[in-house]
Write a protein that holds these residues in place. Structure first.
Motif, PDB file in Angstrom:
ATOM      1  N   PRO A  28       0.835  -1.210   0.000  1.00 35.92           N
ATOM      2  CA  PRO A  28       0.000   0.000   0.000  1.00 35.92           C
ATOM      3  C   PRO A  28       0.871   1.262   0.000  1.00 35.92           C
ATOM      4  O   PRO A  28       1.939   1.288   0.617  1.00 35.92           O
ATOM      5  CB  PRO A  28      -0.785  -0.109   1.309  1.00 35.92           C
ATOM      6  N   THR A  29       0.394   2.278  -0.680  1.00 37.39           N
ATOM      7  CA  THR A  29       1.161   3.531  -0.768  1.00 37.39           C
ATOM      8  C   THR A  29       0.500   4.673  -0.007  1.00 37.39           C
ATOM      9  O   THR A  29       1.039   5.773   0.047  1.00 37.39           O
ATOM     10  CB  THR A  29       1.326   3.952  -2.239  1.00 37.39           C
ATOM     11  N   ASN A  30      -0.682   4.411   0.559  1.00 38.07           N
ATOM     12  CA  ASN A  30      -1.374   5.455   1.312  1.00 38.07           C
ATOM     13  C   ASN A  30      -2.343   4.812   2.315  1.00 38.07           C
ATOM     14  O   ASN A  30      -2.490   3.591   2.354  1.00 38.07           O
ATOM     15  CB  ASN A  30      -2.123   6.417   0.369  1.00 38.07           C
ATOM     16  N   ILE A  31      -2.983   5.658   3.107  1.00 40.47           N
ATOM     17  CA  ILE A  31      -3.916   5.190   4.145  1.00 40.47           C
ATOM     18  C   ILE A  31      -5.053   4.383   3.537  1.00 40.47           C
ATOM     19  O   ILE A  31      -5.448   3.340   4.075  1.00 40.47           O
ATOM     20  CB  ILE A  31      -4.494   6.396   4.931  1.00 40.47           C
ATOM     21  N   ILE A  40      -3.939   0.897   2.859  1.00 37.70           N
ATOM     22  CA  ILE A  40      -3.821   0.124   4.104  1.00 37.70           C
ATOM     23  C   ILE A  40      -5.206  -0.345   4.546  1.00 37.70           C
ATOM     24  O   ILE A  40      -5.410  -1.512   4.880  1.00 37.70           O
ATOM     25  CB  ILE A  40      -3.173   0.968   5.232  1.00 37.70           C
ATOM     26  N   ARG A  41      -6.173   0.577   4.542  1.00 36.60           N
ATOM     27  CA  ARG A  41      -7.546   0.221   4.947  1.00 36.60           C
ATOM     28  C   ARG A  41      -8.121  -0.866   4.043  1.00 36.60           C
ATOM     29  O   ARG A  41      -8.763  -1.801   4.503  1.00 36.60           O
ATOM     30  CB  ARG A  41      -8.439   1.457   4.909  1.00 36.60           C
ATOM     31  N   SER A  42      -7.891  -0.735   2.764  1.00 31.83           N
ATOM     32  CA  SER A  42      -8.402  -1.705   1.806  1.00 31.83           C
ATOM     33  C   SER A  42      -7.799  -3.087   2.057  1.00 31.83           C
ATOM     34  O   SER A  42      -8.515  -4.089   2.131  1.00 31.83           O
ATOM     35  CB  SER A  42      -8.104  -1.242   0.381  1.00 31.83           C
ATOM     36  N   HIS A  76      -9.762  -6.526   3.505  1.00 28.25           N
ATOM     37  CA  HIS A  76      -9.804  -7.833   2.847  1.00 28.25           C
ATOM     38  C   HIS A  76      -9.197  -8.911   3.731  1.00 28.25           C
ATOM     39  O   HIS A  76      -9.755  -9.982   3.904  1.00 28.25           O
ATOM     40  CB  HIS A  76      -9.072  -7.777   1.502  1.00 28.25           C
ATOM     41  N   ALA A  77      -8.031  -8.625   4.295  1.00 29.28           N
ATOM     42  CA  ALA A  77      -7.355  -9.601   5.149  1.00 29.28           C
ATOM     43  C   ALA A  77      -8.163  -9.856   6.414  1.00 29.28           C
ATOM     44  O   ALA A  77      -8.216 -10.982   6.909  1.00 29.28           O
ATOM     45  CB  ALA A  77      -5.956  -9.114   5.499  1.00 29.28           C
ATOM     46  N   GLY A  78      -8.807  -8.815   6.930  1.00 27.48           N
ATOM     47  CA  GLY A  78      -9.585  -8.935   8.159  1.00 27.48           C
ATOM     48  C   GLY A  78     -10.742  -9.909   8.058  1.00 27.48           C
ATOM     49  O   GLY A  78     -11.188 -10.453   9.066  1.00 27.48           O
ATOM     50  N   PHE A  79     -11.222 -10.140   6.834  1.00 23.06           N
ATOM     51  CA  PHE A  79     -12.293 -11.122   6.639  1.00 23.06           C
ATOM     52  C   PHE A  79     -11.851 -12.493   7.138  1.00 23.06           C
ATOM     53  O   PHE A  79     -12.647 -13.269   7.634  1.00 23.06           O
ATOM     54  CB  PHE A  79     -12.667 -11.183   5.150  1.00 23.06           C
ATOM     55  N   TYR A  80     -10.564 -12.779   7.035  1.00 22.05           N
ATOM     56  CA  TYR A  80     -10.023 -14.077   7.433  1.00 22.05           C
ATOM     57  C   TYR A  80      -9.331 -14.036   8.797  1.00 22.05           C
ATOM     58  O   TYR A  80      -8.694 -15.003   9.188  1.00 22.05           O
ATOM     59  CB  TYR A  80      -9.012 -14.572   6.386  1.00 22.05           C
ATOM     60  N   ARG A  81      -9.448 -12.943   9.526  1.00 17.06           N
ATOM     61  CA  ARG A  81      -8.679 -12.747  10.753  1.00 17.06           C
ATOM     62  C   ARG A  81      -8.852 -13.871  11.759  1.00 17.06           C
ATOM     63  O   ARG A  81      -7.916 -14.253  12.438  1.00 17.06           O
ATOM     64  CB  ARG A  81      -8.970 -11.391  11.380  1.00 17.06           C
ATOM     65  N   ARG A  82     -10.033 -14.426  11.886  1.00 16.25           N
ATOM     66  CA  ARG A  82     -10.230 -15.487  12.885  1.00 16.25           C
ATOM     67  C   ARG A  82      -9.522 -16.783  12.509  1.00 16.25           C
ATOM     68  O   ARG A  82      -9.369 -17.665  13.332  1.00 16.25           O
ATOM     69  CB  ARG A  82     -11.704 -15.732  13.128  1.00 16.25           C
ATOM     70  N   PHE A  83      -9.104 -16.895  11.261  1.00 15.18           N
ATOM     71  CA  PHE A  83      -8.407 -18.091  10.812  1.00 15.18           C
ATOM     72  C   PHE A  83      -6.886 -17.931  10.844  1.00 15.18           C
ATOM     73  O   PHE A  83      -6.161 -18.871  10.604  1.00 15.18           O
ATOM     74  CB  PHE A  83      -8.833 -18.463   9.390  1.00 15.18           C
ATOM     75  N   LEU A  92       0.811  -2.169  10.542  1.00 16.64           N
ATOM     76  CA  LEU A  92      -0.066  -1.556   9.532  1.00 16.64           C
ATOM     77  C   LEU A  92      -1.169  -0.749  10.200  1.00 16.64           C
ATOM     78  O   LEU A  92      -1.501   0.350   9.749  1.00 16.64           O
ATOM     79  CB  LEU A  92      -0.657  -2.639   8.631  1.00 16.64           C
ATOM     80  N   THR A  93      -1.748  -1.286  11.270  1.00 19.52           N
ATOM     81  CA  THR A  93      -2.843  -0.564  11.936  1.00 19.52           C
ATOM     82  C   THR A  93      -2.331   0.693  12.635  1.00 19.52           C
ATOM     83  O   THR A  93      -3.083   1.659  12.782  1.00 19.52           O
ATOM     84  CB  THR A  93      -3.582  -1.462  12.944  1.00 19.52           C
ATOM     85  N   LYS A  94      -1.050   0.704  13.037  1.00 19.10           N
ATOM     86  CA  LYS A  94      -0.480   1.914  13.648  1.00 19.10           C
ATOM     87  C   LYS A  94      -0.509   3.079  12.664  1.00 19.10           C
ATOM     88  O   LYS A  94      -0.660   4.230  13.067  1.00 19.10           O
ATOM     89  CB  LYS A  94       0.960   1.661  14.103  1.00 19.10           C
ATOM     90  N   LEU A  95      -0.381   2.786  11.374  1.00 18.04           N
ATOM     91  CA  LEU A  95      -0.405   3.838  10.355  1.00 18.04           C
ATOM     92  C   LEU A  95      -1.782   4.499  10.248  1.00 18.04           C
ATOM     93  O   LEU A  95      -1.898   5.583   9.685  1.00 18.04           O
ATOM     94  CB  LEU A  95      -0.011   3.261   8.987  1.00 18.04           C
ATOM     95  N   LEU A  96      -2.804   3.831  10.772  1.00 17.99           N
ATOM     96  CA  LEU A  96      -4.164   4.364  10.697  1.00 17.99           C
ATOM     97  C   LEU A  96      -4.502   5.273  11.876  1.00 17.99           C
ATOM     98  O   LEU A  96      -5.575   5.881  11.892  1.00 17.99           O
ATOM     99  CB  LEU A  96      -5.181   3.209  10.627  1.00 17.99           C
ATOM    100  N   GLU A  97      -3.602   5.358  12.856  1.00 11.22           N
ATOM    101  CA  GLU A  97      -3.858   6.204  14.014  1.00 11.22           C
ATOM    102  C   GLU A  97      -3.861   7.677  13.612  1.00 11.22           C
ATOM    103  O   GLU A  97      -3.174   8.077  12.670  1.00 11.22           O
ATOM    104  CB  GLU A  97      -2.806   5.950  15.101  1.00 11.22           C
ATOM    105  N   LYS A  98      -4.626   8.451  14.360  1.00  7.25           N
ATOM    106  CA  LYS A  98      -4.767   9.871  14.069  1.00  7.25           C
ATOM    107  C   LYS A  98      -3.428  10.600  14.250  1.00  7.25           C
ATOM    108  O   LYS A  98      -2.675  10.321  15.170  1.00  7.25           O
ATOM    109  CB  LYS A  98      -5.819  10.464  15.010  1.00  7.25           C
ATOM    110  N   ASP A  99      -3.162  11.513  13.352  1.00 10.59           N
ATOM    111  CA  ASP A  99      -1.965  12.375  13.393  1.00 10.59           C
ATOM    112  C   ASP A  99      -0.654  11.594  13.322  1.00 10.59           C
ATOM    113  O   ASP A  99       0.371  12.044  13.842  1.00 10.59           O
ATOM    114  CB  ASP A  99      -1.978  13.260  14.653  1.00 10.59           C
ATOM    115  N   ILE A 100      -0.668  10.423  12.691  1.00  5.36           N
ATOM    116  CA  ILE A 100       0.556   9.648  12.474  1.00  5.36           C
ATOM    117  C   ILE A 100       0.924   9.800  10.992  1.00  5.36           C
ATOM    118  O   ILE A 100       0.104   9.524  10.123  1.00  5.36           O
ATOM    119  CB  ILE A 100       0.354   8.145  12.815  1.00  5.36           C
ATOM    120  N   PRO A 101       2.148  10.251  10.692  1.00  7.61           N
ATOM    121  CA  PRO A 101       2.532  10.374   9.279  1.00  7.61           C
ATOM    122  C   PRO A 101       2.640   8.992   8.628  1.00  7.61           C
ATOM    123  O   PRO A 101       3.009   8.018   9.281  1.00  7.61           O
ATOM    124  CB  PRO A 101       3.899  11.064   9.341  1.00  7.61           C
ATOM    125  N   PHE A 102       2.326   8.930   7.347  1.00  3.49           N
ATOM    126  CA  PHE A 102       2.379   7.657   6.626  1.00  3.49           C
ATOM    127  C   PHE A 102       3.825   7.352   6.254  1.00  3.49           C
ATOM    128  O   PHE A 102       4.395   7.975   5.363  1.00  3.49           O
ATOM    129  CB  PHE A 102       1.501   7.702   5.367  1.00  3.49           C
TER     130      PHE A 102
END
Length: 140
Positions: free
Chosen positions: A52-55, A58-60, A64-71, A82-92
């Motif tokens: 991924p090149t942007n937020i 990462i979300r996308s 998709h990966a989260g659909f299989y997270r329980r497995f 990757l989820t740390k990049l989604l935090e508020k005011d964190i540069p990518f």
């Protein structure tokens, strides 16, 4: 079994219902009497994904990966960079640990079986449920 649907006034979409088939695709895996195989089409798409090149990317990917997270064992721990990049005011900044997390999740999505065949030597129970909106089943 079909009588239960009729008694409950449920309507089946015959175009999407498949009974007595020899093989089929379930959760991105080809299921047949030979066991489980990966669906080659899904694997090719996932394995060719660029980092991924942007937020939004990462979300996308995490969506998709989260659909299989329980497995996927330790999904949250693996995806943490990757989820740390989604935090508020964190540069990518897609650094090495993000790349490693991305590649590991891709590997787990493409290589490890998401579902496994039951051990036919052990007993198990198939639990079914239906409502006015959906039909579900769980193998326990």
């Amino acid at each position: 079994m079909l009588q239960h649907y009729k008694d409950a006034h449920l309507v089946l979409n015959w175009e999407t219902c498949h009974f007595m088939v020899k093989e089929g695709i379930v959760l991105g895996h080809k299921v047949s009497s030979a066991g489980l195989e990966v669906d080659k089409a899904k694997i090719n798409v996932i394995s060719k994904l660029p980092p991924p090149t942007n937020i939004k990317g990462i979300r996308s990917f995490l969506g998709h990966a989260g659909f299989y997270r329980r497995f996927i064992k330790d999904f949250s721990k693996i995806a943490r960079p990757l989820t740390k990049l989604l935090e508020k005011d964190i540069p990518f900044k897609f650094e090495d640990e993000c790349q490693k997390a991305f590649e590991l999740l891709k590997e787990k999505l493409t290589c490890a079986p998401v579902i496994v065949s039951p051990n036919w030597n052990l007993s198990f129970e198939l639990m079914c449920d239906a409502s006015n909106l959906a039909v579900g089943a769980v193998l326990g």
